[in-house]
Design a protein around this motif. Structure first.
Motif, short mmCIF file in Angstrom:
data_model
loop_
_atom_site.label_atom_id
_atom_site.label_comp_id
_atom_site.label_asym_id
_atom_site.label_seq_id
_atom_site.Cartn_x
_atom_site.Cartn_y
_atom_site.Cartn_z
N ARG A 71 3.91 -9.93 4.96
CA ARG A 71 4.17 -9.10 6.15
C ARG A 71 4.78 -10.01 7.20
NH1 ARG A 71 0.73 -11.14 9.71
NH2 ARG A 71 -1.42 -11.62 9.14
N LYS A 84 2.41 -11.57 13.20
CA LYS A 84 1.94 -10.65 14.24
C LYS A 84 2.36 -11.18 15.61
CE LYS A 84 -2.02 -9.01 11.55
NZ LYS A 84 -3.49 -8.90 11.45
N LYS A 98 -5.75 7.76 0.35
CA LYS A 98 -6.43 7.67 1.64
C LYS A 98 -7.88 8.13 1.51
CE LYS A 98 -5.89 9.07 6.51
NZ LYS A 98 -7.23 9.64 6.76
N ASP A 101 -3.25 -5.74 4.86
CA ASP A 101 -2.70 -5.20 6.10
C ASP A 101 -1.67 -4.10 5.82
OD1 ASP A 101 -4.20 -6.96 7.66
OD2 ASP A 101 -2.62 -8.48 7.71
N PHE A 102 -0.78 -4.37 4.88
CA PHE A 102 0.29 -3.41 4.58
C PHE A 102 -0.27 -2.13 3.97
CE2 PHE A 102 3.49 -1.57 1.77
CZ PHE A 102 4.57 -1.46 2.63
N THR A 110 -3.32 -0.82 4.10
CA THR A 110 -4.15 -0.02 5.01
C THR A 110 -3.28 0.70 6.04
OG1 THR A 110 -4.56 -2.03 6.32
CG2 THR A 110 -6.25 -1.39 4.73
N LYS A 111 -2.22 0.06 6.49
CA LYS A 111 -1.34 0.72 7.45
C LYS A 111 -0.61 1.89 6.82
CE LYS A 111 2.49 -0.10 10.65
NZ LYS A 111 3.43 -1.12 11.21
N GLU A 112 -0.06 1.69 5.63
CA GLU A 112 0.74 2.73 4.98
C GLU A 112 -0.11 3.86 4.42
OE1 GLU A 112 3.98 2.89 5.17
OE2 GLU A 112 4.04 0.98 6.25
N ASN A 114 -3.79 4.36 5.07
CA ASN A 114 -4.83 4.86 5.99
C ASN A 114 -4.32 5.09 7.40
OD1 ASN A 114 -6.68 4.80 3.90
ND2 ASN A 114 -7.37 2.73 4.39
N GLY A 115 -3.07 4.67 7.68
CA GLY A 115 -2.48 4.95 8.98
C GLY A 115 -2.77 3.93 10.05
N GLU A 116 -3.56 2.92 9.73
CA GLU A 116 -3.89 1.89 10.71
C GLU A 116 -4.14 0.57 10.00
OE1 GLU A 116 -7.39 0.82 13.99
OE2 GLU A 116 -7.32 2.81 13.09
N GLU A 117 -3.45 -0.46 10.45
CA GLU A 117 -3.62 -1.77 9.83
C GLU A 117 -5.06 -2.24 9.96
OE1 GLU A 117 -2.01 -6.06 11.01
OE2 GLU A 117 -0.40 -4.71 10.34
#
Length: 328
Positions: free
Chosen positions: A99, A102, A150, A187-188, A190-192, A194-197
């Motif tokens: 990724r 940050k 999800k 990180d990737f 969970t973001k894609e 679950n909608g939140e990193e």
């Protein structure tokens, strides 16, 4: 920049730009091209970070050392977050990352680099289709929708059986395996999904070592896990890949679907971050030149998905700019 090296990069860039009209390239499986021998090249290159990018770094290191045996290259696997921690502390030359770094001050990575005077250049070095896998005996979960993933992985999920994912699935305990929180893959995903990193259930077997995750899923009939494409490719005789439906039907990760973006939402870029000061050392300059100029064959050896011709042209241009800025 020394004239011979500049001309070599310029020729390479020209060839890539001419080829760009042909679109994407294949890039899984093969042997890395041998590196040119640089007389008397010595030194040490310290690399650490993402377990997903590590096979690429290792393949490049082995090919480069084959022609430059006096260059010591160390490839660590402490996860993307762990790699950035070392990189921004000035301990490594190159940080492998699945990724981008940050930049939010609250997340500290870019801030720490800046505070410590670690100026750096980001290089896109390969593509990846984050792969969802199940046990070889699993003949029911051939495709999962994003909302089903999800439901499985969201924080406080109480899904513990496959029949809770879909009533048509069997009464089989669900055993989960995934990367730890230092992983860019974590990180990737969970973001894609679950909608939140960083938002994820915590009651699963976590490891920064993808081979541990492979063995976990392999050993549990109801096992499910996720990791980079290369680790599925290396173990495809022992695991089943799950197609992902991101809203436009079930799609399998492959060179073609990742490069085209059809494998959504789990297609992603892979990076290397290079400390700008390290470019003043000939061994780092030559190693990065070798990697970018031979990215397709190195990615093939690492069983990763290569850059498109357009992406490679950009990487070569960025490398030339970095070398010029460093006075190499």
């Amino acid at each position: 920049m020394r004239a011979p090296r500049r001309s070599l990069l310029a020729v390479g860039l020209l060839l890539v730009l001419v080829a760009a009209g042909c679109g994407g390239r294949s890039g899984s499986g093969g042997t890395a091209a041998p590196a040119a021998s640089t007389t008397g090249l010595t030194g040490k290159i310290e690399i650490d970070g993402s377990s997903t990018v590590a096979p690429l770094a290792q393949a490049a290191a082995e090919a480069f050392r084959g022609s430059n045996p006096k260059v010591d290259i160390t490839v660590g696997v402490s996860g993307t977050g762990g790699g950035f921690e070392r990189f921004c502390a000035g301990e490594t030359d190159i940080s492998d990352a699945s990724r981008e770094i940050k930049t939010d001050p609250a997340d500290k990575e870019a801030t720490v680099c800046e505070q410590n005077g670690i100026a750096h250049t980001e290089f896109l070095v390969a593509n990846d289709g984050l792969s969802v896998v199940v046990n070889k005996d699993n003949d029911w979960a051939t495709c999962l929708r994003v909302d089903q993933l999800k439901k499985i992985w969201e924080p406080k999920s109480n899904v513990t059986n496959w029949n809770q994912v879909d009533p048509s699935f069997p009464d089989e305990p669900l055993k989960l395996f995934g990367p730890g929180t230092d992983s860019g893959t974590f990180d990737f995903f969970t973001k894609e999904i679950n909608g939140e990193e960083g938002a994820s259930r915590s009651d699963y077997t976590a490891s920064e070592n993808d081979n541990t995750l492979v063995q976990g899923v392999k050993g549990e009939k109801g096992g499910l896990g996720y990791f980079g494409y290369s680790y599925y490719e290396q173990n495809k005789d022992e695991l089943n890949i799950v197609q992902v439906d991101g809203g436009n039907g079930c799609v399998t990760p492959s060179v073609e679907t990742v490069q085209s973006g059809d494998y959504a939402p789990l297609s992603r870029p892979l990076f290397m971050y290079v400390k700008n000061d390290s470019f003043t050392r000939p061994e780092v300059e030559e190693f990065m030149k070798y990697l970018i100029e031979n990215e397709a064959s190195v990615a093939g050896t690492a069983q990763l998905i290569s850059l498109t011709t357009e992406q490679e042209a950009t990487a070569m241009s960025e490398l030339e700019q970095a070398l010029q800025a460093a006075g190499a």
